[in-house]
Design an enzyme around this catalytic site. Sequence first.
Site, PDB file in Angstrom:
ATOM      1  N   ARG A   1      -9.244   0.673   9.023  1.00  8.17           N
ATOM      2  CA  ARG A   1      -8.730  -0.654   9.349  1.00  8.17           C
ATOM      3  C   ARG A   1      -9.787  -1.518  10.035  1.00  8.17           C
ATOM      4  O   ARG A   1      -9.550  -2.693  10.275  1.00  8.17           O
ATOM      5  CB  ARG A   1      -7.606  -0.525  10.371  1.00  8.17           C
ATOM      6  CG  ARG A   1      -6.198  -0.322   9.897  1.00  8.17           C
ATOM      7  CD  ARG A   1      -5.506  -1.569   9.451  1.00  8.17           C
ATOM      8  NE  ARG A   1      -4.149  -1.725   9.924  1.00  8.17           N
ATOM      9  CZ  ARG A   1      -3.099  -1.010   9.538  1.00  8.17           C
ATOM     10  NH1 ARG A   1      -3.221  -0.025   8.711  1.00  8.17           N
ATOM     11  NH2 ARG A   1      -1.904  -1.298   9.999  1.00  8.17           N
TER      12      ARG A   1
ATOM     13  N   ARG B   1      11.578  -2.477  11.893  1.00  7.77           N
ATOM     14  CA  ARG B   1      10.583  -1.978  12.835  1.00  7.77           C
ATOM     15  C   ARG B   1      10.334  -2.991  13.949  1.00  7.77           C
ATOM     16  O   ARG B   1      10.397  -4.186  13.733  1.00  7.77           O
ATOM     17  CB  ARG B   1       9.264  -1.691  12.101  1.00  7.77           C
ATOM     18  CG  ARG B   1       9.271  -0.367  11.378  1.00  7.77           C
ATOM     19  CD  ARG B   1       8.164  -0.221  10.358  1.00  7.77           C
ATOM     20  NE  ARG B   1       6.895  -0.825  10.741  1.00  7.77           N
ATOM     21  CZ  ARG B   1       5.826  -0.826   9.934  1.00  7.77           C
ATOM     22  NH1 ARG B   1       5.893  -0.267   8.732  1.00  7.77           N
ATOM     23  NH2 ARG B   1       4.713  -1.385  10.319  1.00  7.77           N
TER      24      ARG B   1
ATOM     25  N   ARG C   1      11.812  -6.506   5.043  1.00  7.13           N
ATOM     26  CA  ARG C   1      11.586  -5.062   4.911  1.00  7.13           C
ATOM     27  C   ARG C   1      12.373  -4.280   5.969  1.00  7.13           C
ATOM     28  O   ARG C   1      12.475  -4.699   7.109  1.00  7.13           O
ATOM     29  CB  ARG C   1      10.088  -4.777   5.089  1.00  7.13           C
ATOM     30  CG  ARG C   1       9.730  -3.321   4.854  1.00  7.13           C
ATOM     31  CD  ARG C   1       8.307  -3.205   4.401  1.00  7.13           C
ATOM     32  NE  ARG C   1       7.372  -3.112   5.518  1.00  7.13           N
ATOM     33  CZ  ARG C   1       6.065  -2.885   5.353  1.00  7.13           C
ATOM     34  NH1 ARG C   1       5.547  -2.771   4.156  1.00  7.13           N
ATOM     35  NH2 ARG C   1       5.282  -2.815   6.391  1.00  7.13           N
TER      36      ARG C   1
ATOM     37  N   ARG D   1       0.011  -9.316  13.321  1.00  5.18           N
ATOM     38  CA  ARG D   1      -0.569  -8.304  12.434  1.00  5.18           C
ATOM     39  C   ARG D   1      -1.410  -8.951  11.338  1.00  5.18           C
ATOM     40  O   ARG D   1      -2.451  -8.421  10.958  1.00  5.18           O
ATOM     41  CB  ARG D   1       0.526  -7.431  11.820  1.00  5.18           C
ATOM     42  CG  ARG D   1       1.015  -6.358  12.781  1.00  5.18           C
ATOM     43  CD  ARG D   1       2.378  -5.838  12.398  1.00  5.18           C
ATOM     44  NE  ARG D   1       2.375  -5.147  11.120  1.00  5.18           N
ATOM     45  CZ  ARG D   1       3.445  -5.028  10.340  1.00  5.18           C
ATOM     46  NH1 ARG D   1       4.585  -5.586  10.688  1.00  5.18           N
ATOM     47  NH2 ARG D   1       3.358  -4.365   9.213  1.00  5.18           N
TER      48      ARG D   1
ATOM     49  N   LYS E   1       0.825  -1.219   0.000  1.00  3.89           N
ATOM     50  CA  LYS E   1       0.000   0.000   0.000  1.00  3.89           C
ATOM     51  C   LYS E   1       0.855   1.264   0.000  1.00  3.89           C
ATOM     52  O   LYS E   1       0.583   2.199  -0.743  1.00  3.89           O
ATOM     53  CB  LYS E   1      -0.923   0.033   1.236  1.00  3.89           C
ATOM     54  CG  LYS E   1      -1.880  -1.139   1.345  1.00  3.89           C
ATOM     55  CD  LYS E   1      -2.802  -0.997   2.550  1.00  3.89           C
ATOM     56  CE  LYS E   1      -2.100  -1.017   3.897  1.00  3.89           C
ATOM     57  NZ  LYS E   1      -1.523  -2.342   4.254  1.00  3.89           N
TER      58      LYS E   1
END
Length: 217
Positions: free
Chosen positions: A88, A162, A127, A173, A13
Site C-alpha cells: 500500500r 464497517r 457495501r 481512505r 480487489k
Amino acid sequence: MRIILLGAPGAGKGTVAKLLTKLDGSVQISTGDILRGAVKAGTPLGKEAQGYMDRGDLVPDSLIMGIMEQRLQEPDCQKGFLLDGFPRTIPQADALDELLKKLTITLDLVANIDVPRDVILDRLTTRRTCSNPDCQEIYNVKSNPPAAGNKCKKCGSEVIQRADETEEAIGKRLDVYNEKTAPLIGYYEKTGLLLTIQEASSDGVVNAIKQGIAAKK
Ligand code: ADP
Ligand code: ZN
C-alpha cells in the site's frame, strides 16, 4: 499465479481475488481481512491496528511487513497468491521486493484495477460485510443484499457496515490512496509487471488478468 492487485478502496480487489482463487488454487491474502480478524479477536496486533483502521489511516508499515513475512511462508502459498490490499506504500513495495528475493519467488503480474471515482464512492457507501472474521463475505445493499434480517447467506452471522465505511472515513481512505498508494502504479510500471485494467465487471477484470499473465509468459 503470483500477482498483486492494485486499486483504490472499492475497486473490487477482494471480489476479483476471490474469483481468481477458483482458477488454480492460489490463495487470497488480504491484509485488511487479516487486520479485521485480529481486531475482532483482540490480539495485540489488533489492538495496535484498530485506531488507524477506524480513522481510515494506514497501519504502520512495520506491522504489515511482520504479518506478510509470516503469511507468505505458509504452505498454502506454494500454489500461488493474490495480494489484495498489499503493498500500500512505496516502503512496503520495497520491503516486499526484498522479501520475495529472499524467498526466491517471482511475481507474474501487477494488476491495476482502475475504476472511476463516482463508481467507487457509490460502491463503498452501499457495501456491507459479514461480521464473522472467518467469512467476511461482501454484500451490497443495492445489487447483492444479505439474507433477511441482515444475515450472511454463507454463515448466518450478522452483516454490518464497517466502521471505516462511514462517509467521513471513506473520503479519508480515498485521500490516503491517492497520496500513498497511487505512486505504486509508476513504481510497478518501471518493472514491466504492470497491467492497467478498465473493465466495469469483476469477470471482465478476471479475464484481463488471465490474458495479461498468458501474454507475459
Ligand atoms: P479497502 O481496500 O477497502 O480500503 P482493506 O480491507 O484493504 O480496505 O483495508 C482496511 C484498512 O486496513 C485500511 O484502511 C488500513 O487501515 C488497513 N490496511 C490494510 N492493508 C494495509 C496495508 N497494506 N498497509 C497499511 N494498512 C493497511
Ligand atoms: Zn458470513
